[in-house]
Write a protein that holds these residues in place. Structure first.
Motif, PDB file in Angstrom:
ATOM      1  N   LEU A  90       0.830  -1.179  -0.060  1.00 14.12           N
ATOM      2  CA  LEU A  90       0.062  -0.071  -0.098  1.00 14.12           C
ATOM      3  C   LEU A  90       0.655   1.121   0.107  1.00 14.12           C
ATOM      4  O   LEU A  90       0.617   2.037  -0.640  1.00 14.12           O
ATOM      5  N   GLU A  91       1.888   1.245   0.880  1.00 16.58           N
ATOM      6  CA  GLU A  91       2.973   2.152   1.152  1.00 16.58           C
ATOM      7  C   GLU A  91       3.513   2.722  -0.277  1.00 16.58           C
ATOM      8  O   GLU A  91       3.645   3.821  -0.843  1.00 16.58           O
ATOM      9  N   ALA A  94       1.254   3.752  -3.128  1.00 20.91           N
ATOM     10  CA  ALA A  94       0.807   5.299  -2.851  1.00 20.91           C
ATOM     11  C   ALA A  94       1.771   6.301  -3.518  1.00 20.91           C
ATOM     12  O   ALA A  94       1.720   7.149  -4.208  1.00 20.91           O
ATOM     13  N   ILE A 110      12.446   7.152  -0.958  1.00 16.46           N
ATOM     14  CA  ILE A 110      11.643   7.561  -0.161  1.00 16.46           C
ATOM     15  C   ILE A 110      11.260   6.703   1.064  1.00 16.46           C
ATOM     16  O   ILE A 110      10.936   7.046   2.182  1.00 16.46           O
ATOM     17  N   ARG A 111      11.134   5.465   0.732  1.00 12.81           N
ATOM     18  CA  ARG A 111      10.694   4.249   1.690  1.00 12.81           C
ATOM     19  C   ARG A 111      11.781   4.075   2.761  1.00 12.81           C
ATOM     20  O   ARG A 111      11.608   3.647   3.794  1.00 12.81           O
ATOM     21  N   VAL A 113      13.731   1.716   2.387  1.00 10.56           N
ATOM     22  CA  VAL A 113      14.062   0.213   2.443  1.00 10.56           C
ATOM     23  C   VAL A 113      14.213  -0.070   0.805  1.00 10.56           C
ATOM     24  O   VAL A 113      13.513   0.203  -0.029  1.00 10.56           O
ATOM     25  N   LEU A 164      -1.548  15.711  -1.573  1.00 10.43           N
ATOM     26  CA  LEU A 164      -0.415  15.436  -0.431  1.00 10.43           C
ATOM     27  C   LEU A 164      -0.379  16.287   0.588  1.00 10.43           C
ATOM     28  O   LEU A 164      -0.387  16.129   1.662  1.00 10.43           O
ATOM     29  N   LEU A 167      -2.911  16.564   3.475  1.00  7.36           N
ATOM     30  CA  LEU A 167      -2.625  15.607   4.713  1.00  7.36           C
ATOM     31  C   LEU A 167      -2.061  16.585   5.789  1.00  7.36           C
ATOM     32  O   LEU A 167      -1.145  17.118   5.675  1.00  7.36           O
ATOM     33  N   GLY A 172      -1.766  12.423  10.437  1.00  7.68           N
ATOM     34  CA  GLY A 172      -1.836  11.364   9.677  1.00  7.68           C
ATOM     35  C   GLY A 172      -3.358  11.024   9.488  1.00  7.68           C
ATOM     36  O   GLY A 172      -3.877   9.875   9.337  1.00  7.68           O
ATOM     37  N   GLN A 174      -7.239  10.913   7.648  1.00  7.46           N
ATOM     38  CA  GLN A 174      -7.829  10.234   6.670  1.00  7.46           C
ATOM     39  C   GLN A 174      -8.705  11.255   5.834  1.00  7.46           C
ATOM     40  O   GLN A 174      -9.728  11.533   6.207  1.00  7.46           O
TER      41      GLN A 174
ATOM     42  N   GLY B  16      10.418  -0.269   7.722  1.00  7.76           N
ATOM     43  CA  GLY B  16      11.878   0.200   7.485  1.00  7.76           C
ATOM     44  C   GLY B  16      12.245   1.126   8.565  1.00  7.76           C
ATOM     45  O   GLY B  16      11.425   1.413   9.256  1.00  7.76           O
ATOM     46  N   PRO B  17      13.505   1.652   8.179  1.00  9.54           N
ATOM     47  CA  PRO B  17      13.690   2.419   9.638  1.00  9.54           C
ATOM     48  C   PRO B  17      13.005   3.730   9.594  1.00  9.54           C
ATOM     49  O   PRO B  17      12.839   4.376  11.002  1.00  9.54           O
ATOM     50  N   LEU B  18      12.517   4.426   8.507  1.00 10.67           N
ATOM     51  CA  LEU B  18      11.669   5.443   8.757  1.00 10.67           C
ATOM     52  C   LEU B  18      10.586   5.243   9.463  1.00 10.67           C
ATOM     53  O   LEU B  18       9.990   6.134  10.042  1.00 10.67           O
ATOM     54  N   ASP B  19       9.716   4.127   8.993  1.00  4.87           N
ATOM     55  CA  ASP B  19       8.667   3.888   9.776  1.00  4.87           C
ATOM     56  C   ASP B  19       8.973   3.594  11.247  1.00  4.87           C
ATOM     57  O   ASP B  19       7.995   4.227  12.049  1.00  4.87           O
ATOM     58  N   ARG B 100      13.518  13.780   4.982  1.00  6.07           N
ATOM     59  CA  ARG B 100      13.173  12.476   4.477  1.00  6.07           C
ATOM     60  C   ARG B 100      11.808  11.950   5.541  1.00  6.07           C
ATOM     61  O   ARG B 100      11.089  11.397   4.691  1.00  6.07           O
ATOM     62  N   GLU B 103       8.682  13.612   4.139  1.00  2.00           N
ATOM     63  CA  GLU B 103       8.209  13.184   2.713  1.00  2.00           C
ATOM     64  C   GLU B 103       7.387  11.890   3.094  1.00  2.00           C
ATOM     65  O   GLU B 103       6.525  11.355   2.501  1.00  2.00           O
ATOM     66  N   TYR B 104       8.480  10.730   3.714  1.00  2.00           N
ATOM     67  CA  TYR B 104       7.883   9.586   3.881  1.00  2.00           C
ATOM     68  C   TYR B 104       6.603   9.469   4.596  1.00  2.00           C
ATOM     69  O   TYR B 104       5.594   8.579   4.302  1.00  2.00           O
ATOM     70  N   GLN B 105       6.419  10.568   5.768  1.00  2.48           N
ATOM     71  CA  GLN B 105       5.149  10.327   6.353  1.00  2.48           C
ATOM     72  C   GLN B 105       4.067  10.749   5.442  1.00  2.48           C
ATOM     73  O   GLN B 105       3.002  10.301   5.776  1.00  2.48           O
ATOM     74  N   LYS B 106       4.043  11.553   4.700  1.00  2.00           N
ATOM     75  CA  LYS B 106       2.863  12.045   3.608  1.00  2.00           C
ATOM     76  C   LYS B 106       2.344  10.487   3.083  1.00  2.00           C
ATOM     77  O   LYS B 106       1.185  10.430   2.971  1.00  2.00           O
ATOM     78  N   TYR B 107       3.208   9.860   2.516  1.00  2.00           N
ATOM     79  CA  TYR B 107       2.966   8.395   1.901  1.00  2.00           C
ATOM     80  C   TYR B 107       2.500   7.328   2.930  1.00  2.00           C
ATOM     81  O   TYR B 107       1.392   6.764   2.761  1.00  2.00           O
ATOM     82  N   ARG B 108       3.195   7.498   4.019  1.00  2.43           N
ATOM     83  CA  ARG B 108       2.814   6.637   5.034  1.00  2.43           C
ATOM     84  C   ARG B 108       1.451   6.728   5.763  1.00  2.43           C
ATOM     85  O   ARG B 108       0.384   5.800   5.988  1.00  2.43           O
ATOM     86  N   ALA B 109       0.996   8.088   5.725  1.00  3.86           N
ATOM     87  CA  ALA B 109      -0.245   8.427   6.125  1.00  3.86           C
ATOM     88  C   ALA B 109      -1.518   8.018   4.956  1.00  3.86           C
ATOM     89  O   ALA B 109      -2.620   7.647   5.450  1.00  3.86           O
ATOM     90  N   LEU B 110      -0.959   7.674   3.983  1.00  9.10           N
ATOM     91  CA  LEU B 110      -2.061   7.149   2.742  1.00  9.10           C
ATOM     92  C   LEU B 110      -2.381   5.736   3.018  1.00  9.10           C
ATOM     93  O   LEU B 110      -3.448   5.288   2.328  1.00  9.10           O
ATOM     94  N   VAL B 111      -1.371   4.949   3.588  1.00  9.29           N
ATOM     95  CA  VAL B 111      -1.880   3.638   3.944  1.00  9.29           C
ATOM     96  C   VAL B 111      -3.180   3.441   4.402  1.00  9.29           C
ATOM     97  O   VAL B 111      -4.032   2.433   3.985  1.00  9.29           O
ATOM     98  N   GLU B 112      -3.526   4.110   5.481  1.00  9.91           N
ATOM     99  CA  GLU B 112      -4.831   3.807   6.319  1.00  9.91           C
ATOM    100  C   GLU B 112      -6.044   4.143   4.941  1.00  9.91           C
ATOM    101  O   GLU B 112      -6.910   3.421   5.081  1.00  9.91           O
TER     102      GLU B 112
END
Lengths: 185, 252, 185
Positions: A90-91, A94, A110-111, A113, A164, A167, A172, A174, B16-19, B100, B103-112
């Motif tokens: 999902l991540e 996105a 970005i991730r 990993v 984006l 948000l 975080g 919804q 990952g580490p950012l998570d 970083r 930026e990562y948090q923006k996408y992380r928030a979309l997961v839900e």
């Protein structure tokens, strides 16, 4: 063709189709003006309100599907294996949705990993596809989302994704998807 | 004593580490833009230590991040060099990491969000691609049915018609006239609610009978008394008497 | 479940099903008595009378399908631009058109190559059909062309096929189709 009859013809097409039908195709096949078709779609939607089915706009076209309230009964009949996407998937999808076209190294940056496995899974499930090659060293593959991605999340177009910037990073929270299957005709 | 697997269950899994870092920021309720680097670094290292204790494989990305955190931490402990000028704003060693994370948090928030949509969408069922598509024989568009089709059907009938064999004793067979045939066809069609062309012929029929009947039908159509429909090429022809005949009289 | 709601649930099941559903299955899935389901089916049928769809009892079960009056529109949608036939397919269908009824070995004798694959393709595309069995050893299947074949080539009947004698075999020139379907009575 009068609107009621046209709405029945539309219903037939949507019934036999196994993918969304675009307005362009409807115009070609039914040989009617777009504004007439919009009226007929509205008439169809009204008529369907008494039925178990609903008209949805998804992945850039129109499609019929069952109403969510009957999901349990249908699941009992079809016994589908619910295969949800992993959080990693999902991540990743996105990131690809917002940054497309994007390369694997860019996703990984970005991730934070390694992401080749999850990208492969997304490719296999048809949610993303190769859309070209980046004009850079090694000409890495660029990825983008597919119509199947929109369909999977019940979206009509990429514009329905929340901004984006909207948000709230602290929460975080919804964002609301613009539409529950309401039709904007 | 709790088993290893139950312990594993209690250890949150991070993508990952950012998570993991985002999780720690949230746990400590500290602003993402001003991370207390010493505290977060300690907690981060503690998490890695727990993973190792549980014999979980620690991905290399986690170790790289640990090194980065330690480096930032040490740089922040160093005494600040004297400023050379007002503009020479000293760079915060955390800047890059924070960018970083944001930026990562923006996408992380979309997961839900995506998860919710996925679940909602899973409640819609579409017709499956293996739903049977009916075999279509393209129907002839309305208005394209011409006498040619009638002729073709006639040909088919003619080919099926049996020639009456010559009887041993020759009895003159009464030949029906077109007029009589016309009256008979009109009578039969009128009495019916749609009649197949074949039903106008009594077996065994001759080529002459078929021709005569066909001519009678054509004449009645010309007069606007009959309507003929055909299901498709080579299909059956069905005849209807038209309800409103303008002049009203019967074909006698 | 009240009858109306039950009729909507039924509709959903019939919508997603790819084959007729038997009463037995309906009873199991919907967990309702058969007589209730019969009422619901009746209610569904009534509701569908205003729609483009109809409820049919077929092959020992129930199924939804489109009303025959919309067949033309649906055909236009399902077969918009048939993909072109390969040269092998064109060659084979020509032989079958002129020599029908004809068996596969006979087709192969003329073409000089194995032709089961291409014959299968033509069958799938509805351009040829089985028309009987030859009274010979093994009773091989005889093939002939379908009305769809005529439609595909814009012919009214097989008689509009150009006379074989007209063709100059040395040149392999293409005969002109007689053009507009003219009336010859």
């Amino acid at each position: 063709m009068d609107i009621q009859r046209l709405s029945r013809a539309l219903e037939c097409l949507l019934f036999v189709a196994t993918e969304p039908i675009t307005m362009k195709t409807l115009v070609e096949v039914l040989r009617e003006e777009e504004h007439c078709l919009r009226f007929a779609l509205q008439a169809l939607e009204e008529r369907l309100s008494a039925s178990g089915l609903q008209l949805v706009e998804v992945a850039g076209g129109y499609q019929l599907c069952t109403r969510p309230e009957f999901a349990e009964v249908i699941a009992r009949y079809l016994q589908p294996q619910p295969t949800k996407l992993s959080r990693a998937a999902l991540e990743t999808v996105a990131i690809i949705a917002y940054r497309q076209p994007i390369t694997l190294p860019e996703v990984e940056a970005i991730r934070g990993v390694q992401s080749d496995g999850v990208v492969r899974t997304l490719l296999q499930r048809g949610l993303i596809q190769e859309v070209g090659r980046k004009q850079a060293a090694g000409r890495p593959v660029l990825y983008g989302t597919t119509p199947q991605f929109l369909h999977y999340f019940g979206l009509n177009s990429l514009e329905e994704l929340p901004e984006l910037e909207e948000l709230n990073p602290a929460e975080g929270n919804q964002p609301e998807k613009s539409g529950q299957p309401t039709l904007q005709i | 004593m709790p088993s290893l697997s139950s312990l594993t269950l209690h250890l949150p899994v991070f993508e990952g580490p950012l998570d993991l870092l985002l999780h720690l920021v949230r746990e400590n309720k500290v602003p993402i833009t001003d991370i207390p680097i010493a505290l977060i670094t300690d907690q981060y290292l503690e998490y890695l230590r727990m993973m190792e204790e549980l014999d979980l494989e620690v991905a290399s990305e986690f170790l790289v991040m640990a090194a980065t955190l330690l480096e930032i931490k040490s740089r922040m402990l160093l005494p600040k060099p004297p400023r050379l000028s007002e503009e020479d704003e000293e760079e915060d060693p955390r800047t890059e990491l924070i960018a970083r994370l944001v930026e990562y948090q923006k996408y992380r928030a979309l997961v839900e969000t995506l998860r919710t949509w996925e679940e909602e969408r899973k409640r819609w069922f579409f017709r499956s691609p293996d739903a049977p598509v009916p075999d279509y024989e393209l129907p002839i568009p309305v208005g394209e049915l011409t006498p040619l089709h009638l002729l073709r059907a006639l040909e088919r009938l003619l080919s099926e018609a049996v020639e009456t064999p010559l009887p041993a004793i020759l009895i003159p067979r009464k030949r029906l006239s077109l007029r009589l045939r016309l009256v008979e066809v009109w009578r039969r069609v009128q009495a019916s609610d749609g009649l197949r062309f074949e039903q106008l012929l009594d077996a065994p029929f001759t080529r002459w009978d078929v021709l005569l009947t066909f001519l009678a039908v054509l004449e009645l159509m010309r007069q606007g008394r009959l309507e003929a429909r055909q299901a498709g090429l080579f299909g059956e022809i069905t005849l209807w008497a038209l309800k409103e005949v303008s002049d009203g009289h019967t074909a006698s």
